[in-house]
Design a protein around this motif. Structure first.
Motif, short mmCIF file in Angstrom:
data_model
loop_
_atom_site.label_atom_id
_atom_site.label_comp_id
_atom_site.label_asym_id
_atom_site.label_seq_id
_atom_site.Cartn_x
_atom_site.Cartn_y
_atom_site.Cartn_z
N ASP A 80 50.28 40.92 38.27
CA ASP A 80 50.21 42.17 39.00
C ASP A 80 48.97 42.17 39.89
O ASP A 80 47.85 42.15 39.40
CB ASP A 80 50.18 43.34 38.02
N PHE A 81 49.19 42.19 41.20
CA PHE A 81 48.09 42.17 42.16
C PHE A 81 47.82 43.56 42.74
O PHE A 81 47.11 43.69 43.73
CB PHE A 81 48.41 41.21 43.31
N SER A 82 48.35 44.61 42.13
CA SER A 82 48.22 45.95 42.70
C SER A 82 46.77 46.40 42.85
O SER A 82 46.46 47.18 43.74
CB SER A 82 49.02 46.97 41.89
N SER A 83 45.88 45.93 42.01
CA SER A 83 44.47 46.31 42.10
C SER A 83 43.60 45.11 42.51
O SER A 83 42.40 45.10 42.26
CB SER A 83 43.98 46.84 40.75
N TYR A 84 44.22 44.12 43.15
CA TYR A 84 43.51 42.88 43.49
C TYR A 84 42.37 43.14 44.46
O TYR A 84 42.51 43.86 45.44
CB TYR A 84 44.50 41.90 44.13
N GLN A 85 41.22 42.53 44.15
CA GLN A 85 40.07 42.51 45.04
C GLN A 85 39.53 41.09 45.06
O GLN A 85 39.21 40.53 44.00
CB GLN A 85 38.99 43.47 44.56
N SER A 86 39.45 40.51 46.24
CA SER A 86 39.05 39.10 46.33
C SER A 86 37.67 38.85 45.72
O SER A 86 37.41 37.76 45.22
CB SER A 86 39.09 38.63 47.78
N GLY A 87 36.80 39.84 45.73
CA GLY A 87 35.47 39.67 45.15
C GLY A 87 35.49 39.46 43.64
O GLY A 87 34.54 38.95 43.06
N ASN A 88 36.56 39.87 42.98
CA ASN A 88 36.69 39.70 41.53
C ASN A 88 37.38 38.40 41.14
O ASN A 88 37.40 38.03 39.97
CB ASN A 88 37.45 40.87 40.91
N ALA A 89 37.99 37.73 42.10
CA ALA A 89 38.73 36.49 41.82
C ALA A 89 37.76 35.35 41.50
O ALA A 89 36.69 35.25 42.10
CB ALA A 89 39.59 36.11 43.02
N PRO A 90 38.13 34.49 40.57
CA PRO A 90 37.29 33.32 40.32
C PRO A 90 37.36 32.37 41.51
O PRO A 90 38.30 32.42 42.30
CB PRO A 90 37.93 32.69 39.07
N PRO A 91 36.38 31.48 41.66
CA PRO A 91 36.41 30.52 42.76
C PRO A 91 37.71 29.69 42.74
O PRO A 91 38.25 29.37 41.68
CB PRO A 91 35.20 29.63 42.50
N LEU A 92 38.18 29.34 43.93
CA LEU A 92 39.42 28.58 44.06
C LEU A 92 39.36 27.28 43.27
O LEU A 92 40.35 26.88 42.65
CB LEU A 92 39.72 28.31 45.53
N GLN A 93 38.22 26.63 43.25
CA GLN A 93 38.06 25.37 42.51
C GLN A 93 38.35 25.59 41.02
O GLN A 93 38.99 24.77 40.38
CB GLN A 93 36.66 24.82 42.71
N TRP A 94 37.91 26.70 40.44
CA TRP A 94 38.16 27.00 39.04
C TRP A 94 39.66 27.22 38.81
O TRP A 94 40.22 26.75 37.83
CB TRP A 94 37.44 28.26 38.60
N GLN A 95 40.28 27.95 39.73
CA GLN A 95 41.71 28.23 39.60
C GLN A 95 42.53 26.94 39.65
O GLN A 95 43.43 26.73 38.83
CB GLN A 95 42.16 29.19 40.69
N LEU A 96 42.21 26.07 40.60
CA LEU A 96 42.93 24.81 40.73
C LEU A 96 42.73 23.92 39.50
O LEU A 96 43.67 23.28 39.02
CB LEU A 96 42.51 24.08 42.00
#
Length: 123
Positions: free
Chosen positions: A67-83
């Motif tokens: 659910d991305f309804s409250s998504y804020q890019s500042g709260n997302a982990p770094p792309l490297q961590w996600q990958l």
């Protein structure tokens, strides 16, 4: 602790007894890469265990709802961590994802989907 930064709920199972994992938007950023990876592995393991338990060992796949309804890019982990987490989960749990459902994805994610949808299977 990364588990406190994002609501994660097992929402029962589908008609074929696959666990339904619901992940809400991350509420805060921060943490370490190890905490992030450990939390993602824990969630994947719990979802797979739920599928196996409910189906009496006959089902190993799961359904994931993000659910991305409250998504804020500042709260997302770094792309490297996600990958890194995705690669690790794919290696440890091959072919365990039956279906991925994205609720209210951000605009950029819709663009990526439009670009790749012709390469995805119809089912």
């Amino acid at each position: 602790n990364d588990m406190r930064s994002q609501p994660v709920i097992m929402k029962g199972h589908d008609t074929e007894r696959r666990a339904v994992l619901f992940k809400g938007s991350r509420l805060v950023g921060g943490g370490t890469e190890d905490e992030y990876l450990t939390s993602q592995l824990y969630v994947a393991e719990r979802a797979n265990a739920c599928s196996e338990f409910v189906s009496l060992g006959l089902q190993e796949k799961m359904v994931a709802v993000f659910d991305f309804s409250s998504y804020q890019s500042g709260n997302a982990p770094p792309l490297q961590w996600q990958l890194s987490a995705i690669r690790t989960i794919q290696h440890l749990y091959p072919e365990r994802l039956h279906k991925l459902i994205l609720l209210e994805p951000p605009f950029w994610m819709r663009g990526v989907y439009i670009g790749i949808r012709s390469f995805l299977p119809k089912s």
